[in-house]
Design a protein around this motif. Structure first.
Motif, PDB file in Angstrom:
ATOM      1  N   ARG A 154      18.144  30.460  12.342  1.00 41.42           N
ATOM      2  CA  ARG A 154      18.809  31.546  12.472  1.00 41.42           C
ATOM      3  C   ARG A 154      18.907  32.366  11.252  1.00 41.42           C
ATOM      4  O   ARG A 154      19.252  33.732  11.391  1.00 41.42           O
ATOM      5  CB  ARG A 154      20.324  31.229  13.139  1.00 41.42           C
ATOM      6  CG  ARG A 154      21.084  30.553  12.275  1.00 41.42           C
ATOM      7  CD  ARG A 154      22.452  30.238  13.085  1.00 41.42           C
ATOM      8  NE  ARG A 154      23.281  29.456  12.358  1.00 41.42           N
ATOM      9  CZ  ARG A 154      24.512  28.888  12.885  1.00 41.42           C
ATOM     10  NH1 ARG A 154      24.536  28.843  14.176  1.00 41.42           N
ATOM     11  NH2 ARG A 154      25.371  28.213  12.188  1.00 41.42           N
ATOM     12  N   SER A 155      18.630  31.952  10.215  1.00 42.26           N
ATOM     13  CA  SER A 155      18.696  32.540   8.927  1.00 42.26           C
ATOM     14  C   SER A 155      17.147  33.016   8.425  1.00 42.26           C
ATOM     15  O   SER A 155      16.173  32.727   8.862  1.00 42.26           O
ATOM     16  CB  SER A 155      19.279  31.794   7.679  1.00 42.26           C
ATOM     17  OG  SER A 155      18.222  30.777   7.373  1.00 42.26           O
ATOM     18  N   ALA A 156      17.133  34.135   7.533  1.00 38.08           N
ATOM     19  CA  ALA A 156      15.996  34.767   6.862  1.00 38.08           C
ATOM     20  C   ALA A 156      15.096  33.535   6.376  1.00 38.08           C
ATOM     21  O   ALA A 156      13.905  33.274   6.585  1.00 38.08           O
ATOM     22  CB  ALA A 156      16.037  35.723   6.054  1.00 38.08           C
ATOM     23  N   PRO A 157      15.750  32.636   5.407  1.00 38.94           N
ATOM     24  CA  PRO A 157      14.865  31.493   4.771  1.00 38.94           C
ATOM     25  C   PRO A 157      14.559  30.565   5.886  1.00 38.94           C
ATOM     26  O   PRO A 157      13.385  29.966   5.831  1.00 38.94           O
ATOM     27  CB  PRO A 157      15.920  31.003   3.822  1.00 38.94           C
ATOM     28  CG  PRO A 157      16.817  31.946   3.751  1.00 38.94           C
ATOM     29  CD  PRO A 157      17.017  32.707   4.559  1.00 38.94           C
ATOM     30  N   GLY A 158      15.184  30.235   6.921  1.00 38.46           N
ATOM     31  CA  GLY A 158      14.821  29.183   7.997  1.00 38.46           C
ATOM     32  C   GLY A 158      13.685  29.920   8.680  1.00 38.46           C
ATOM     33  O   GLY A 158      12.843  29.000   8.949  1.00 38.46           O
ATOM     34  N   TYR A 159      13.653  31.037   9.143  1.00 40.00           N
ATOM     35  CA  TYR A 159      12.590  31.426   9.680  1.00 40.00           C
ATOM     36  C   TYR A 159      11.277  31.531   8.936  1.00 40.00           C
ATOM     37  O   TYR A 159      10.182  31.267   9.483  1.00 40.00           O
ATOM     38  CB  TYR A 159      12.984  32.964  10.289  1.00 40.00           C
ATOM     39  CG  TYR A 159      13.542  32.866  11.568  1.00 40.00           C
ATOM     40  CD1 TYR A 159      12.473  32.661  12.822  1.00 40.00           C
ATOM     41  CD2 TYR A 159      14.844  33.302  11.606  1.00 40.00           C
ATOM     42  CE1 TYR A 159      13.361  32.899  14.014  1.00 40.00           C
ATOM     43  CE2 TYR A 159      15.493  33.502  13.077  1.00 40.00           C
ATOM     44  CZ  TYR A 159      14.777  33.267  14.187  1.00 40.00           C
ATOM     45  OH  TYR A 159      15.408  33.085  15.302  1.00 40.00           O
ATOM     46  N   LEU A 160      11.192  32.075   7.650  1.00 38.00           N
ATOM     47  CA  LEU A 160      10.231  32.138   6.884  1.00 38.00           C
ATOM     48  C   LEU A 160       9.689  30.467   6.447  1.00 38.00           C
ATOM     49  O   LEU A 160       8.406  30.387   6.617  1.00 38.00           O
ATOM     50  CB  LEU A 160      10.628  32.599   5.470  1.00 38.00           C
ATOM     51  CG  LEU A 160      11.143  34.189   5.380  1.00 38.00           C
ATOM     52  CD1 LEU A 160      11.648  34.763   4.263  1.00 38.00           C
ATOM     53  CD2 LEU A 160       9.727  34.998   5.647  1.00 38.00           C
ATOM     54  N   VAL A 161      10.172  29.666   6.397  1.00 40.38           N
ATOM     55  CA  VAL A 161      10.151  28.412   5.952  1.00 40.38           C
ATOM     56  C   VAL A 161       9.355  27.803   7.472  1.00 40.38           C
ATOM     57  O   VAL A 161       8.195  27.089   7.096  1.00 40.38           O
ATOM     58  CB  VAL A 161      11.079  27.528   5.310  1.00 40.38           C
ATOM     59  CG1 VAL A 161      10.378  26.206   5.315  1.00 40.38           C
ATOM     60  CG2 VAL A 161      11.435  28.001   4.054  1.00 40.38           C
ATOM     61  N   GLU A 162      10.146  27.938   8.600  1.00 41.31           N
ATOM     62  CA  GLU A 162       9.328  27.295   9.574  1.00 41.31           C
ATOM     63  C   GLU A 162       7.943  28.068   9.871  1.00 41.31           C
ATOM     64  O   GLU A 162       7.121  27.135  10.486  1.00 41.31           O
ATOM     65  CB  GLU A 162      10.300  27.586  10.778  1.00 41.31           C
ATOM     66  CG  GLU A 162       9.885  27.245  12.252  1.00 41.31           C
ATOM     67  CD  GLU A 162       9.411  25.816  12.147  1.00 41.31           C
ATOM     68  OE1 GLU A 162       8.583  25.552  13.131  1.00 41.31           O
ATOM     69  OE2 GLU A 162       9.551  24.870  11.358  1.00 41.31           O
ATOM     70  N   ALA A 163       7.921  29.179   9.640  1.00 38.98           N
ATOM     71  CA  ALA A 163       6.559  30.012  10.104  1.00 38.98           C
ATOM     72  C   ALA A 163       5.642  29.354   9.055  1.00 38.98           C
ATOM     73  O   ALA A 163       4.625  29.429   9.524  1.00 38.98           O
ATOM     74  CB  ALA A 163       6.896  31.391   9.926  1.00 38.98           C
ATOM     75  N   LEU A 164       5.993  29.386   7.666  1.00 34.97           N
ATOM     76  CA  LEU A 164       4.984  28.826   6.777  1.00 34.97           C
ATOM     77  C   LEU A 164       4.485  27.476   6.916  1.00 34.97           C
ATOM     78  O   LEU A 164       3.394  26.960   6.907  1.00 34.97           O
ATOM     79  CB  LEU A 164       5.639  29.052   5.414  1.00 34.97           C
ATOM     80  CG  LEU A 164       5.899  30.418   4.891  1.00 34.97           C
ATOM     81  CD1 LEU A 164       6.753  30.613   3.722  1.00 34.97           C
ATOM     82  CD2 LEU A 164       4.493  31.139   4.231  1.00 34.97           C
ATOM     83  N   ARG A 165       5.608  26.773   7.608  1.00 30.63           N
ATOM     84  CA  ARG A 165       5.210  25.390   7.945  1.00 30.63           C
ATOM     85  C   ARG A 165       4.142  25.295   9.025  1.00 30.63           C
ATOM     86  O   ARG A 165       3.114  24.660   9.035  1.00 30.63           O
ATOM     87  CB  ARG A 165       6.230  24.476   8.483  1.00 30.63           C
ATOM     88  CG  ARG A 165       6.064  23.012   8.632  1.00 30.63           C
ATOM     89  CD  ARG A 165       7.350  22.344   9.588  1.00 30.63           C
ATOM     90  NE  ARG A 165       7.529  22.748  10.947  1.00 30.63           N
ATOM     91  CZ  ARG A 165       6.650  22.512  12.111  1.00 30.63           C
ATOM     92  NH1 ARG A 165       5.755  21.540  11.632  1.00 30.63           N
ATOM     93  NH2 ARG A 165       6.949  23.099  13.012  1.00 30.63           N
ATOM     94  N   ARG A 166       4.431  26.248   9.921  1.00 24.56           N
ATOM     95  CA  ARG A 166       3.408  26.270  11.122  1.00 24.56           C
ATOM     96  C   ARG A 166       1.994  26.787  10.525  1.00 24.56           C
ATOM     97  O   ARG A 166       1.036  26.539  11.093  1.00 24.56           O
ATOM     98  CB  ARG A 166       3.823  27.047  12.226  1.00 24.56           C
ATOM     99  CG  ARG A 166       5.257  26.664  12.932  1.00 24.56           C
ATOM    100  CD  ARG A 166       5.673  27.557  14.015  1.00 24.56           C
ATOM    101  NE  ARG A 166       6.835  27.009  14.596  1.00 24.56           N
ATOM    102  CZ  ARG A 166       7.463  27.473  15.681  1.00 24.56           C
ATOM    103  NH1 ARG A 166       6.658  28.109  16.563  1.00 24.56           N
ATOM    104  NH2 ARG A 166       8.304  26.880  16.224  1.00 24.56           N
TER     105      ARG A 166
END
Length: 494
Positions: free
Chosen positions: A159-171
């Motif tokens: 739900r946070s900006a860092p959370g979205y960015l890191v999960e997208a980068l992981r994918r």
């Protein structure tokens, strides 16, 4: 009245500028997190220029990490909206077409993650405000105890900006795709380095290998952005609707001036930003420091003094000779803490800032600027004050800016009215203010003890404590207007 949309574009008056390209031929190479008024009046306008120049692979998908109000306003308008540029001259109107769609993260986290993971997306830009990075403003490190960070480290969908960015980068890493470039456009010190630090640490907490990959591969160029963009009011909508002859649910209003300085580091490509007036440089830091300490530092000081003095807008506040004098002195005191910019006329820049603040066509509310002060003060006032101390100089008018914030967060204005305090630390600030009471000698050390804002040194340094107490005592005793006037006359020494 019909709504602004692709279907109604052709019927707009000739005086209204509009997208000079086929929007149907545009593909989206940018995702922007935090699709608020500033982005739509600044970065999206530059991208609109590049689309018109034929760079059709750089359309924007906007994303809100909170509410769906922007999506709800723009979706019936096919993403179109109006930019109204205001000055002493007649207002200029331009319809912007760079935003293809707006996603609302809480309503569909997977949709946003899928878009971020799409290899066609090469840049993810952000205007999520200082608090959106879930970091400690005093240190620039990830706030590991932040509720959103804790949630995103334990749940699959962020739900946070860092959370979205890191999960997208992981994918993207798992799929063998290169990382997108992360382009922060918020007022953070060394915003590129700060967001890289936050994302790397967040990723390491999830997966050490992912953290190492992000540290090695992710580009986070620093930027400096500048344009005054007040919140849109109903009167603005009425003016825009009359000028267009169709209804625009969410136009944006801005001053004519804009500036965007960008570190030129985009491994997966970028639009030709320089062709639209963006300054592409190797080192953004001198520009960033200049803007944070001259414009933003003055803006925050103006906001707190102006609000306390009963001035609704920045233009109203700088019309007060005492407050204008405070602003001028603050800029002069901040100047020795800046890094050299050879050939740059700082005096002219400061004069232009004061003219911009005085623009009567912009109703930039002091209350709007005063929001989230705990996130803004560290870079706008605390850091330059610390630099002055290191130079053996008094903190001067910066003490009044800090004191004005302290007076504001007591939650009661000079007439006894309740201040609508909006800040991530609101509850804590109110508790401290209630316990200390309106006594400068008690409230000053109590608030200076908040390490997230002032670090560990300010509360114990008499070079800080004593001038802030004097300034705050004056604000309690005679009010903001009289205090500014006393400072202008040199009757108050800080």
């Amino acid at each position: 009245m019909n709504r602004l949309s692709n279907a109604t574009l052709g019927g707009l008056p000739p005086s209204v500028a509009r997208p000079a390209y086929d929007r149907g031929a545009v593909t989206s190479g940018i995702v922007h997190l935090g699709i608020g008024a500033f982005h739509r009046a600044h970065q999206a306008v530059v991208i609109d220029d590049r689309l018109a120049a034929g760079e059709t692979g750089w359309g924007i998908v906007g994303a809100s990490l909170r509410a769906g109000d922007t999506r709800d306003a723009l979706k019936p308008q096919d993403g179109l909206y109006t930019l109204a540029v205001r000055s002493a001259e007649p207002t200029r109107f331009r319809v912007i077409g760079a935003i293809a769609k707006v996603l609302v993260a809480p309503e569909g986290p997977e949709r946003l993650l899928a878009r971020l993971a799409d290899p066609a997306v090469r840049i993810v830009s952000l205007t999520v405000t200082e608090k959106g990075y879930c970091h400690d403003p005093a240190t620039g490190a990830l706030a590991e105890d932040h509720p959103d960070v804790q949630h995103d480290l334990s749940e699959a969908l962020p739900r946070s900006a860092p959370g979205y960015l890191v999960e997208a980068l992981r994918r993207r890493r798992r799929a063998g795709h290169a990382p997108f470039t992360v382009l922060s456009c918020d007022n953070l010190p060394a915003n590129g380095a700060t967001v890289k630090r936050v994302l790397t640490r967040f990723a390491r907490l999830r997966d050490a290998d992912l953290g190492r990959w992000i540290e090695a591969e992710l580009a986070c160029p620093s930027t400096m952005v500048d344009r005054i963009v007040p919140a849109t009011a109903d009167a603005d909508r009425t003016e825009v609707d009359a000028a267009l002859g169709v209804a625009d649910a969410w136009p944006v209003v801005a001053e004519p001036f804009w500036q965007w300085v960008v570190e030129d580091h985009f491994p997966t490509g970028r639009p030709d930003l320089a062709a639209s007036g963006v300054e592409m440089v190797r080192d953004v830091a001198p520009y960033e420091l200049m803007k944070l300490r001259l414009l933003n530092g003055a803006h925050s000081t103006l906001a707190y003094l102006g609000y306390l003095a009963g001035y609704e807008t920045v233009a109203d506040a700088v019309a007060d000779a005492g407050i204008l004098s405070v602003v001028a002195r603050l800029m002069d005191e901040a100047t020795p803490t800046l890094r050299p910019l050879p050939g740059f006329d700082l005096d002219a820049y400061k004069q232009n800032l004061r003219r911009r603040f005085a623009n009567p066509a912009l109703r930039h509310r002091t209350w709007q600027i005063a929001m989230d002060g705990s996130q803004k003060l560290p870079q706008r006032l605390v850091a330059p004050a610390r630099d002055r101390l290191a130079q053996g100089q008094p903190i001067g008018v910066m003490a009044l800016g800090i004191a004005a914030w302290m007076r504001y967060v007591t939650g009661s204005d000079e007439k006894g009215g309740i201040i609508d305090l909006r800040d991530p630390l609101t509850d804590r600030l109110r508790t401290i203010a209630a316990e200390a009471g309106p006594v400068a000698a008690r409230l000053t050390p109590a608030l200076l003890g908040i390490r997230e804002i002032f670090g560990a040194d300010f509360a114990a340094d008499p070079r800080v404590v004593e001038p802030v107490i004097r300034a705050l005592d004056s604000l309690f005793q005679v009010g903001a207007r009289a205090t500014a006037a006393r400072l202008a006359r040199r009757d108050l020494v800080l």
